[in-house]
Design an enzyme around this catalytic site. Sequence first.
Site, PDB file in Angstrom:
ATOM      1  CG  HIS A 110      24.945  30.711  24.228  1.00  0.00           C
ATOM      2  ND1 HIS A 110      24.602  31.418  23.097  1.00  0.00           N
ATOM      3  CD2 HIS A 110      25.549  29.585  23.797  1.00  0.00           C
ATOM      4  CE1 HIS A 110      24.992  30.726  22.034  1.00  0.00           C
ATOM      5  NE2 HIS A 110      25.568  29.618  22.439  1.00  0.00           N
ATOM      6  CB  VAL A 139      28.327  36.714  32.389  1.00  0.00           C
ATOM      7  CG1 VAL A 139      26.952  36.900  33.004  1.00  0.00           C
ATOM      8  CG2 VAL A 139      29.376  37.461  33.198  1.00  0.00           C
ATOM      9  CB  SER A 144      30.002  46.668  34.631  1.00  0.00           C
ATOM     10  OG  SER A 144      31.212  47.004  35.255  1.00  0.00           O
ATOM     11  CB  SER A 145      30.686  47.596  40.064  1.00  0.00           C
ATOM     12  OG  SER A 145      31.968  47.170  39.667  1.00  0.00           O
ATOM     13  CB  CYS A 146      32.983  50.403  35.701  1.00  0.00           C
ATOM     14  SG  CYS A 146      32.258  49.886  34.162  1.00  0.00           S
ATOM     15  CE1 TYR A 157      31.358  46.587  29.189  1.00  0.00           C
ATOM     16  CE2 TYR A 157      31.766  47.226  31.467  1.00  0.00           C
ATOM     17  CZ  TYR A 157      31.314  46.310  30.546  1.00  0.00           C
ATOM     18  OH  TYR A 157      30.797  45.112  30.982  1.00  0.00           O
ATOM     19  CE  LYS A 186      27.738  46.143  29.858  1.00  0.00           C
ATOM     20  NZ  LYS A 186      26.882  45.031  29.407  1.00  0.00           N
ATOM     21  CG  ASN A 224      36.303  44.097  39.209  1.00  0.00           C
ATOM     22  OD1 ASN A 224      35.484  45.013  39.299  1.00  0.00           O
ATOM     23  ND2 ASN A 224      37.524  44.288  38.750  1.00  0.00           N
ATOM     24  CG  LEU A 225      31.513  39.185  37.366  1.00  0.00           C
ATOM     25  CD1 LEU A 225      30.599  39.089  36.146  1.00  0.00           C
ATOM     26  CD2 LEU A 225      30.836  38.616  38.607  1.00  0.00           C
ATOM     27  CG  HIS A 270      38.387  41.839  33.658  1.00  0.00           C
ATOM     28  ND1 HIS A 270      37.546  41.198  32.784  1.00  0.00           N
ATOM     29  CD2 HIS A 270      37.947  43.112  33.736  1.00  0.00           C
ATOM     30  CE1 HIS A 270      36.631  42.055  32.356  1.00  0.00           C
ATOM     31  NE2 HIS A 270      36.856  43.230  32.904  1.00  0.00           N
ATOM     32  CG  ASP A 292      46.930  52.283  40.569  1.00  0.00           C
ATOM     33  OD1 ASP A 292      47.468  51.188  40.281  1.00  0.00           O
ATOM     34  OD2 ASP A 292      47.335  53.040  41.477  1.00  0.00           O
TER      35      ASP A 292
HETATM   36  O1  GFB Z   1      40.578  43.895  36.246  1.00  0.00           O
HETATM   37  P1  GFB Z   1      41.040  45.195  35.679  1.00  0.00           P
HETATM   38  O2  GFB Z   1      41.622  45.142  34.310  1.00  0.00           O
HETATM   39  O3  GFB Z   1      39.856  46.215  35.632  1.00  0.00           O
HETATM   40  O4  GFB Z   1      42.155  45.823  36.651  1.00  0.00           O
HETATM   41  P2  GFB Z   1      39.175  47.371  36.518  1.00  0.00           P
HETATM   42  C1  GFB Z   1      41.984  45.895  38.023  1.00  0.00           C
HETATM   43  C2  GFB Z   1      43.246  46.414  38.688  1.00  0.00           C
HETATM   44  O5  GFB Z   1      44.270  45.413  38.582  1.00  0.00           O
HETATM   45  C3  GFB Z   1      43.827  47.699  38.087  1.00  0.00           C
HETATM   46  C4  GFB Z   1      45.485  46.016  38.139  1.00  0.00           C
HETATM   47  O6  GFB Z   1      44.303  48.512  39.127  1.00  0.00           O
HETATM   48  C5  GFB Z   1      44.998  47.165  37.256  1.00  0.00           C
HETATM   49  O7  GFB Z   1      46.032  48.117  37.063  1.00  0.00           O
HETATM   50  N1  GFB Z   1      46.322  45.016  37.477  1.00  0.00           N
HETATM   51  C6  GFB Z   1      47.534  44.583  37.941  1.00  0.00           C
HETATM   52  C7  GFB Z   1      46.092  44.392  36.314  1.00  0.00           C
HETATM   53  N2  GFB Z   1      48.078  43.719  37.080  1.00  0.00           N
HETATM   54  C8  GFB Z   1      47.207  43.568  36.054  1.00  0.00           C
HETATM   55  C9  GFB Z   1      47.226  42.794  34.852  1.00  0.00           C
HETATM   56  O8  GFB Z   1      48.170  42.063  34.540  1.00  0.00           O
HETATM   57  N3  GFB Z   1      46.121  42.898  34.055  1.00  0.00           N
HETATM   58  C10 GFB Z   1      45.054  43.701  34.369  1.00  0.00           C
HETATM   59  N4  GFB Z   1      43.997  43.721  33.538  1.00  0.00           N
HETATM   60  N5  GFB Z   1      45.029  44.469  35.479  1.00  0.00           N
HETATM   61  C11 GFB Z   1      37.472  47.047  34.622  1.00  0.00           C
HETATM   62  C12 GFB Z   1      36.852  47.942  33.590  1.00  0.00           C
HETATM   63  O9  GFB Z   1      38.127  47.896  35.477  1.00  0.00           O
HETATM   64  O10 GFB Z   1      36.554  46.337  35.402  1.00  0.00           O
HETATM   65  C13 GFB Z   1      35.705  47.344  32.924  1.00  0.00           C
HETATM   66  O11 GFB Z   1      37.849  48.372  32.721  1.00  0.00           O
HETATM   67  C14 GFB Z   1      34.806  46.544  33.822  1.00  0.00           C
HETATM   68  O12 GFB Z   1      34.992  48.378  32.330  1.00  0.00           O
HETATM   69  C15 GFB Z   1      35.569  45.641  34.734  1.00  0.00           C
HETATM   70  O13 GFB Z   1      33.994  47.385  34.574  1.00  0.00           O
HETATM   71  C16 GFB Z   1      34.712  44.918  35.752  1.00  0.00           C
HETATM   72  O14 GFB Z   1      38.504  46.812  37.726  1.00  0.00           O
HETATM   73  O15 GFB Z   1      40.100  48.487  36.780  1.00  0.00           O
END
Ligand code: GFB
Length: 320
Positions: free
Chosen positions: A13, A17, A109-111, A138, A142, A167-168, A181, A271
């Site tokens: 909590h 989320v 999660s959608s992953c 992860y 899940k 993604n949230l 994220h 990516d």
């Molecule tokens: O949100 P994110 O970390 O997770 O990254 P995923 C999404 C995209 O944004 C990737 C780019 O292509 C990253 O390379 N990105 C660009 C960045 N700049 C940045 C930055 O400064 N920080 C971050 N974090 N990303 C996650 C999973 O995947 O999604 C988890 O790792 C989970 O397991 C979550 O499922 C919802 O969408 O790639």
Amino acid sequence: MKTGSARIFVAGHRGMVGSAIRRELERKGYAHLLTPSRHELNLENQAAVQQFFDRERPDVVYLAAAKVGGILDNERHPVAYLARNLLIQTNVIRAAYESGVAKLLFLGSSCIYPRLAPQPMREEHLLTGPLESTNEAYAIAKIAGVKLCEAYRREFGSCFVSAMPTNLYGRGDNYDLERSHVLPALIRKFHEGKLADSPSVTIWGTGQPLREFLHVDDLARACVHLMEGDPDQSIYNIGSGEEISIADLARLVARIVGYEGRLKFDLSRPDGTPRKLLDSSRMRALGWKPEIPLAEGIAVTYRQFLRESGALQRLTGALG
Ligand code: GFB
């Protein structure tokens, strides 16, 4: 079960989320929320979790407690993402069954879907292909949670259901650049770039991956809506239905924050999965739909970030 009388345990909590679910439950008048602190209940301790359930006897459980993070933290710490999540979810799901919980919602999660699943991804696409490597640990945890809920449903008829959010973002997000994220990372980077008058801000990867974003308050409404009904499926995808490239997202966040410099793309960063759009028609057929447009949600989240970071700076100043 009447709204006011259900005893509801929101595991996690204090997270983004879980706190959104708690706010939504309070808004709807649920009065008996069980929200023990980390010190009062360690979800990784099986005996403690069982004792908590035996003592408190919740009717409904929202299982939003998890180790979560962005692409880099997932890649760097697969042990924590796999082991801690397996422990937390298995302890809670088993104890819920043992103590006679009527309904449980497990947050996934959608992953969990294959890296190259057909788009938009439907619930049936689970386990039809290899996972994205950056978040395999992860995703496997899940998937195990989804399958455990499904097993209780099949073997014992339990109403244990899984919600698969896209993604949230929103209030209470993590702004630590190494762990967060993309959306909170962009808010922070552009805000700091604006303050420092930096000529450019660095975005990870090519900027080409497509992501679907949903405000956490829209997710919370979906979760409570699901638990108030009689869900007869094992998994419900929950997304906004709209995707955007990371480069376009960066431009949108820059505009909202008021940053006018250039974007630089750091190709040494991963990516991740190229595209991750959910088909949420199963959830929409139950009467839910998202209400917060992306630009509006980001603007509200930026104002919350300013308030929270301002408070933090003042506190640091006072202590220092
Ligand atoms: O949100 P994110 O970390 O997770 O990254 P995923 C999404 C995209 O944004 C990737 C780019 O292509 C990253 O390379 N990105 C660009 C960045 N700049 C940045 C930055 O400064 N920080 C971050 N974090 N990303 C996650 C999973 O995947 O999604 C988890 O790792 C989970 O397991 C979550 O499922 C919802 O969408 O790639």
